[in-house]
Enzyme design. Structure first.
Site, short mmCIF file in Angstrom:
data_model
loop_
_atom_site.label_atom_id
_atom_site.label_comp_id
_atom_site.label_asym_id
_atom_site.label_seq_id
_atom_site.Cartn_x
_atom_site.Cartn_y
_atom_site.Cartn_z
N LYS A 117 0.82 -1.22 0.00
CA LYS A 117 0.00 0.00 0.00
C LYS A 117 0.85 1.26 0.00
O LYS A 117 0.47 2.25 -0.62
CB LYS A 117 -0.97 -0.01 1.20
N LYS A 208 -5.26 -10.48 -5.26
CA LYS A 208 -6.32 -10.69 -4.27
C LYS A 208 -7.52 -9.77 -4.56
O LYS A 208 -7.32 -8.61 -4.94
CB LYS A 208 -5.73 -10.36 -2.89
N LYS A 211 -11.17 -4.36 -1.83
CA LYS A 211 -12.14 -3.25 -1.90
C LYS A 211 -11.57 -2.06 -2.65
O LYS A 211 -12.28 -1.29 -3.27
CB LYS A 211 -12.47 -2.78 -0.48
P1 TYM Z 1 -10.38 -6.20 5.67
O1 TYM Z 1 -11.51 -5.24 5.95
O2 TYM Z 1 -9.43 -5.87 4.61
O3 TYM Z 1 -10.97 -7.63 5.39
C1 TYM Z 1 -11.91 -8.22 6.29
C2 TYM Z 1 -11.73 -9.72 6.32
O4 TYM Z 1 -11.85 -10.24 5.00
C3 TYM Z 1 -10.70 -11.01 4.69
N1 TYM Z 1 -10.42 -10.83 3.26
C4 TYM Z 1 -10.38 -11.83 2.37
N2 TYM Z 1 -10.56 -13.15 2.50
C5 TYM Z 1 -10.47 -13.90 1.37
N3 TYM Z 1 -10.20 -13.37 0.15
C6 TYM Z 1 -10.01 -12.06 -0.02
N4 TYM Z 1 -9.76 -11.57 -1.21
C7 TYM Z 1 -10.09 -11.21 1.12
N5 TYM Z 1 -9.96 -9.89 1.31
C8 TYM Z 1 -10.16 -9.67 2.62
C9 TYM Z 1 -9.59 -10.45 5.55
O5 TYM Z 1 -8.56 -11.39 5.75
C10 TYM Z 1 -10.34 -10.15 6.83
O6 TYM Z 1 -10.46 -11.30 7.63
N6 TYM Z 1 -7.12 -5.46 9.34
C11 TYM Z 1 -8.34 -6.11 9.01
C12 TYM Z 1 -9.51 -5.72 9.88
C13 TYM Z 1 -9.25 -5.83 11.34
C14 TYM Z 1 -9.28 -7.03 12.10
C15 TYM Z 1 -9.02 -6.61 13.45
C16 TYM Z 1 -9.49 -8.36 11.78
C17 TYM Z 1 -8.98 -4.79 12.18
N7 TYM Z 1 -8.87 -5.27 13.46
C18 TYM Z 1 -9.01 -7.54 14.48
C19 TYM Z 1 -9.45 -9.29 12.82
C20 TYM Z 1 -9.20 -8.87 14.15
C21 TYM Z 1 -8.70 -5.73 7.58
O7 TYM Z 1 -8.29 -4.74 7.05
O8 TYM Z 1 -9.60 -6.53 7.04
#
Ligand code: TYM
Length: 343
Positions: A117, A208, A211
């Site tokens: 990023k 991947k 969003k």
């Molecule tokens: P975020 O919002 O990017 O994604 C949320 C969840 O979706 C999963 N994910 C995916 N799984 C499969 N294929 C994909 N292409 C894909 N894209 C995203 C992510 O692995 C995630 O589980 N940092 C985290 C949010 C967060 C969090 C936390 C998660 C903040 N605090 C505490 C767990 C515990 C994030 O940006 O997820």
């Protein structure tokens, strides 16, 4: 909420809309833990401002409500799980500061998500992008979490969280306790599913699904219409061949087969065997219909839940009060061990 049960915690950023990668890699799996674990699920709005771009406040508010409504529509029961918004529990940001002071520039600069990023950010790299994983560690350690169900891309952040927890457990032992006794934090484990943990872009099977991907048709959002879903799958990038072969599949084809396997709860090879010798078009249309059947009802239910803001606000009030009480207890313990004077 439930004493004696292990704590399961996870979250999604309310940036743009939630896509099928978030659903299949994370949210879909949360539902099954609600009866046997003490679950906390929330929308990480503090994380969503780390890109450095100014988001329209109205849009952020709507997407945050939408994230919570989506959790409920997917089967998260507010009577069983603690459901809340990250910024409504100020202890997340407070503990994040303490953890920042117990992390190093070196370990944070090794995070691959930061590397990707920050490269895309150009000359202006937001500091929040760098400290983002520390806030995530705070989310997790604040509730003495045992298990964190996430997609593959969060594995490295979980490893960092474990390192910070172990370091602080060593540095801040309870006065009078023997070494290793009454550690400050539970050291959490990631829970990553075999299928669905890494859903790829429909426009590039090597990237991947994300969003923030601006490529048209790359992402299937949970609130896409049936028509949009069908169109995106029909245009999904595969390869220059025409029919599915048993021995090898391009990354684009593998992605479609994986999506089906994950939704249907089948092995990859079982899905593959149904398409060997068939034209790619069949696989694309079938995958679109399987996705429509899975997420169509979620979309309808999310819209219904979003209409009743009073009820959503009530759910969020119950959630934030429960979360705040638990977070305050843990933060007090951290502050006490550090030597901060509490009232
Ligand atoms: P975020 O919002 O990017 O994604 C949320 C969840 O979706 C999963 N994910 C995916 N799984 C499969 N294929 C994909 N292409 C894909 N894209 C995203 C992510 O692995 C995630 O589980 N940092 C985290 C949010 C967060 C969090 C936390 C998660 C903040 N605090 C505490 C767990 C515990 C994030 O940006 O997820």
């Amino acid at each position: 909420m439930n004493h004696g049960k292990k704590v399961v915690l996870s979250a999604v950023q309310p940036t743009n809309q939630i896509h099928i990668g978030n659903y299949l890699g994370a949210i879909k799996n949360w539902v099954q833990y609600q009866n046997d674990y003490d679950c906390l699920f929330f929308a990480v709005d503090l994380h969503s401002i780390t890109s450095g771009k100014v988001i329209d406040p109205k849009e952020l508010r709507e997407n945050t409500y939408r994230a919570i409504a989506t959790y409920v529509a997917c089967g998260i029961d507010p009577n069983k799980s603690t459901l809340f918004i990250q910024s409504q529990v100020p202890q997340h940001a407070e503990l994040a500061w303490v953890l920042t002071c117990n992390s190093s520039m070196g370990e944070l600069s090794r995070m691959t998500q930061y590397k990707d990023k920050s490269q895309k950010a150009g000359a202006h790299i937001p500091a929040g992008l760098f400290t983002y994983p520390v806030l995530m560690a705070s989310d997790i350690l604040l509730y003495n979490t045992h298990l964190v169900p996430v997609g593959e891309d969060q594995k490295q952040h979980l490893e960092l969280t474990r390192d910070i927890a172990e370091r602080m457990n060593y540095n801040y032992q309870l006065e009078g306790a023997k070494t290793g006794e009454k550690p400050l934090f539970v050291v959490p484990e990631p829970m990553i599913q075999k299928t669905g943990a890494r859903i790829m872009s429909l426009q590039d099977g090597d990237v991947k699904m994300s969003k923030s991907d601006p490529t048209a048709g790359a992402c299937v959002f949970l609130n896409d219409s049936d028509k949009e879903i069908e169109k995106k799958f029909k245009r999904a990038v595969t390869d220059s061949g025409t029919e599915v072969k048993a021995e090898e599949q391009s990354s684009g084809l593998r992605n479609l087969l994986q999506i089906q396997a994950c939704i249907l709860g089948e092995e990859y090879n079982a899905v593959l065997s149904r398409y060997v010798g068939k034209q790619y078009g069949y696989l694309k249309v079938d995958t679109a219909h399987i996705v429509i059947n899975a997420i169509g009802p979620i979309r309808e239910k999310t819209e219904e839940i979003l209409k009743d803001r009073t009820e959503l606000d009530r759910i969020l009030k119950v959630g934030r009060e429960a979360a705040r009480a638990r977070a305050e207890k843990q933060l007090n313990e951290v502050y006490k061990r550090i030597g901060f004077i509490r009232e």
